[in-house]
Design an enzyme around this catalytic site. Structure first.
Site, PDB file in Angstrom:
ATOM      1  N   ARG A  25     -31.079  22.701  -1.099  1.00 45.90           N
ATOM      2  CA  ARG A  25     -31.231  22.391  -2.381  1.00 45.90           C
ATOM      3  C   ARG A  25     -29.760  21.436  -2.982  1.00 45.90           C
ATOM      4  O   ARG A  25     -29.992  20.433  -3.714  1.00 45.90           O
ATOM      5  CB  ARG A  25     -31.647  23.291  -3.360  1.00 45.90           C
TER       6      ARG A  25
ATOM      7  N   ASN B  99     -37.091  25.899  -3.812  1.00 47.39           N
ATOM      8  CA  ASN B  99     -37.550  26.689  -2.810  1.00 47.39           C
ATOM      9  C   ASN B  99     -38.897  27.176  -3.095  1.00 47.39           C
ATOM     10  O   ASN B  99     -39.150  27.390  -4.362  1.00 47.39           O
ATOM     11  CB  ASN B  99     -36.684  27.958  -2.669  1.00 47.39           C
TER      12      ASN B  99
END
Length: 99
Positions: free
Chosen positions: A24, A42
Site C-alpha cells: 500500500r 487491504n
C-alpha cells in the site's frame, strides 16, 4: 487536473503475496510520483484493492506497475482492472491508504 486532459478512472484488485510487504505504501508513492489521485486498501481475502484516477497515459503506467512491479517484497500473481471509464474531473485529492 481539469477537463480536456483525457482523464480516466479505474478500479483494481491485486492478488498474490501483497499484504505485509508495504504494498500500500509503495502504491501511494507510485501514484503520487505519476501525479495520480486514488486510494488503496487491504481486503480480508488477502488482496489489495483500490482506485486510480488521472491522465490516461499515467493511469496506464500505474496499471503496468500494479501488475508487474509492486513493492520490492511483493509477489503479484494477478491484477484485475475493472470499471475503467473516462471522467470529466478527478473525484478525489491525494493518494491515500484506506483501512
Amino acid at each position: 487536473m481539469s477537463a480536456g486532459g483525457n482523464l480516466v478512472s479505474v478500479d483494481f484488485e491485486i492478488f498474490g503475496h501483497v499484504q505485509g510487504v508495504c504494498f500500500r505504501m509503495y502504491t501511494e508513492k507510485e501514484g503520487l510520483r505519476l501525479g495520480l489521485v486514488g486510494w488503496v486498501k487491504n481486503t480480508h481475502g488477502g488482496t489489495v484493492v483500490g482506485q486510480v484516477q488521472g491522465p490516461a497515459d499515467q493511469v496506464e503506467e500505474m496499471k503496468v506497475w500494479l501488475s508487474k512491479e509492486g513493492s520490492p517484497s511483493s509477489r503479484i500473481t494477478k491484477a484485475k482492472f475493472t470499471n475503467q471509464k473516462a471522467i470529466d474531473k478527478v473525484e478525489m485529492s491525494g493518494f491515500k491508504t484506506r483501512f
